[in-house]
Design an enzyme around this catalytic site. Structure first.
Site, short mmCIF file in Angstrom:
data_model
loop_
_atom_site.label_atom_id
_atom_site.label_comp_id
_atom_site.label_asym_id
_atom_site.label_seq_id
_atom_site.Cartn_x
_atom_site.Cartn_y
_atom_site.Cartn_z
CE LYS A 172 -4.19 -1.52 2.46
NZ LYS A 172 -5.06 -1.21 3.61
CE LYS A 216 -1.62 -13.49 6.04
NZ LYS A 216 -0.70 -14.35 5.28
CE LYS A 230 -16.14 2.55 0.55
NZ LYS A 230 -16.25 3.64 1.52
CD GLU A 286 -13.85 3.46 4.23
OE1 GLU A 286 -13.13 2.66 3.62
OE2 GLU A 286 -14.51 4.34 3.64
CD GLU A 303 -9.56 4.53 3.42
OE1 GLU A 303 -8.43 4.95 3.10
OE2 GLU A 303 -10.48 4.40 2.59
NE ARG A 350 -13.49 11.75 1.61
CZ ARG A 350 -14.12 10.64 1.27
NH1 ARG A 350 -15.44 10.56 1.40
NH2 ARG A 350 -13.46 9.59 0.80
NE ARG A 410 -20.11 4.92 -4.44
CZ ARG A 410 -18.98 5.34 -3.89
NH1 ARG A 410 -18.03 5.85 -4.65
NH2 ARG A 410 -18.79 5.24 -2.58
#
Length: 450
Positions: free
Chosen positions: A158, A201, A237, A275, A288, A292, A338
């Site tokens: 990441k 991991k 998402k 999250e 994370e 907002r 969406r």
């Protein structure tokens, strides 16, 4: 309460914020680029001002121009929406410096949560479960190889400053790690100006479940239950729902309490989201924090009856929360999809003029959009053009309602992802509540969407 608010955003979220401001008797100032001159949010606002050319760095990310408009129009506060400047520490700081309220948390909190490495450290300090891995940046690929000897493959490589799946990759062996490291580091540097990388991991077949928080400036913090955002494509998402059909009440409460604990440790204020990844045994791990409003906030509003934008405005204006945790109720089941202007087979953007536009107007439907027949979808911005939300008494009814609404949704002139969404909602794995973050890759991307 504020008398006038500038919305530093565009599209459906700008229109969404304007509606709540109107309800509260607050005047609104919209900003727009040359490409958005005829957009709905521009027409809805009390006042609208051009801030630049179509590209975001010349308009919606032009901090100097936005603040100039804010000062000249005498606004009390700026709502950043999501995306763009919503998690920009410099913008939040500049707002403070010129005496305009930034509707969100303090800049230092945004900065700390904007770094995935720093946020891991903060959560560990708060006692929130984190995925096994390291909470510092890697020096080079050789150190990355050494770390994997401890936590074992598969791992997730990441970017610390990453978002939207950029700079992120699952790797299954040393050879793959060596190939992935340099490329992801380069992409992170290009997109975020920060090439710091770390390793966790990889949690296999997880659910992506997030907790919505509200916190005032006086230490009061509550959670508004969870949203299940497991249906994703390339870490973006696609479908969100509330509540999660996977969680039991005990796990749901533990996750909510962990999120509140995390927020309090940060002295967090305003709306925010923690999250989590949740494995098959219902163990949950911090992923994370979004400092907002979230794209998927409407499903929480639908099951709780709480207007999150209204709460944001009240908190930023110095009001204390009027709700206690025990008073936060949930009723029914809500699902959001969406709608993207993109080819449903290739997923490439599909800009162009919308020649026909028809929405479902059923009583169980909520539409969040800023386009209509005749609108032009430009190639300059994110291809999401609207959100469709339905609410039923239970999940089975909500799924039925969503399929009905999608069948009534008509857009001509451009291609959209509606065929894919119909396939997701109608899929037996989704209907059974068994979709994990690998759902799209396992069941949809292996065959053409018809």
């Amino acid at each position: 309460m504020f008398k006038k608010v500038l919305i530093a955003n565009r599209g459906e979220i700008a229109a969404r914020i304007i509606r709540t401001c109107e309800k509260m008797g607050i005047s609104t100032v919209a900003i727009y680029s040359e490409a958005d001159a005829e957009s709905q949010h521009v027409k809805m606002a009390s006042e609208s001002y051009l801030v630049g050319k179509p590209r975001v760095n010349e308009s919606y990310l032009n901090i100097d121009k936005i603040l100039k408009v804010a000062q000249e129009t005498g606004v009390d506060a700026i709502h950043p929406g999501y995306g763009l400047l919503s998690e920009n520490t410099t913008f939040a700081t500049r707002c403070e410096e010129v005496g305009i309220t930034f509707i969100g948390p303090k800049p230092e909190v945004i900065a700390r949560m904007g770094s995935k490495i720093e946020s891991r450290k903060a959560m560990a300090e708060a006692g929130v479960p984190i995925v096994p891995g390291i909470s510092r940046s890697l020096t080079d690929v050789e150190e990355a190889v050494e770390v994997t000897k401890e936590i074992k493959f598969p791992v997730m490589l990441k970017a610390s400053a990453g978002g939207g799946g950029i700079g992120m990759q699952i790797v299954n062996d040393e050879e793959e790690l060596r190939k992935a490291y340099e490329g992801n580091q380069r992409r992170a540097t290009d997109f975020f100006g920060d090439g710091a990388m770390y390793i966790e991991k990889y949690v296999e077949n997880p659910r992506h479940i997030e907790i919505q928080l509200l916190a005032d400036n006086y230490g009061n913090t509550i959670y508004l239950w969870e949203r299940d955002c497991s249906v994703q494509r390339r870490h973006q998402k696609v479908v969100e729902e509330a509540p999660s059909s996977f969680l039991d009440e005990e796990t749901r409460t533990k996750m909510g309490e962990a999120a509140v604990k995390a927020a309090k440790s940060l002295e967090y204020s305003n709306a925010g989201t923690i999250e989590f990844l949740v494995d098959e045994q219902k163990n949950f791990y911090f992923l994370e924090m979004n400092t907002r409003l979230q794209v998927e906030h409407p499903v929480t509003e639908e099951i709780t009856g709480i207007d999150l934008v209204e709460e944001q405005l009240k908190i930023a204006a110095g009001e204390s929360l009027q709700l206690t945790q025990k008073e936060v109720k949930r009723e029914g089941h809500a699902i959001e999809v969406r709608i993207y202007a993109e080819d449903p087979k290739t997923f490439f953007p599909s800009p162009g003029k919308i020649t026909a536009f028809q929405l479902s107007e059923k009583p169980f439907v909520r539409n969040e959009c800023a386009v209509s027949g005749g609108s032009v979808v430009t190639p300059y911005y994110d291809p999401m053009i609207s959100k469709l939300i339905v609410t039923g008494q239970d999940r089975e009814e909500a799924i039925e309602y969503m399929l009905l609404a999608l069948n009534e949704y008509k857009i001509e002139g451009i291609k959209t992802n509606i065929p894919m969404l119909k396939e997701v909602i109608g899929h037996e794995v989704f209907k059974k509540g068994e979709a994990t973050t690998s759902f799209v890759a396992n069941y949809l991307q292996k065959k053409s969407v018809k």
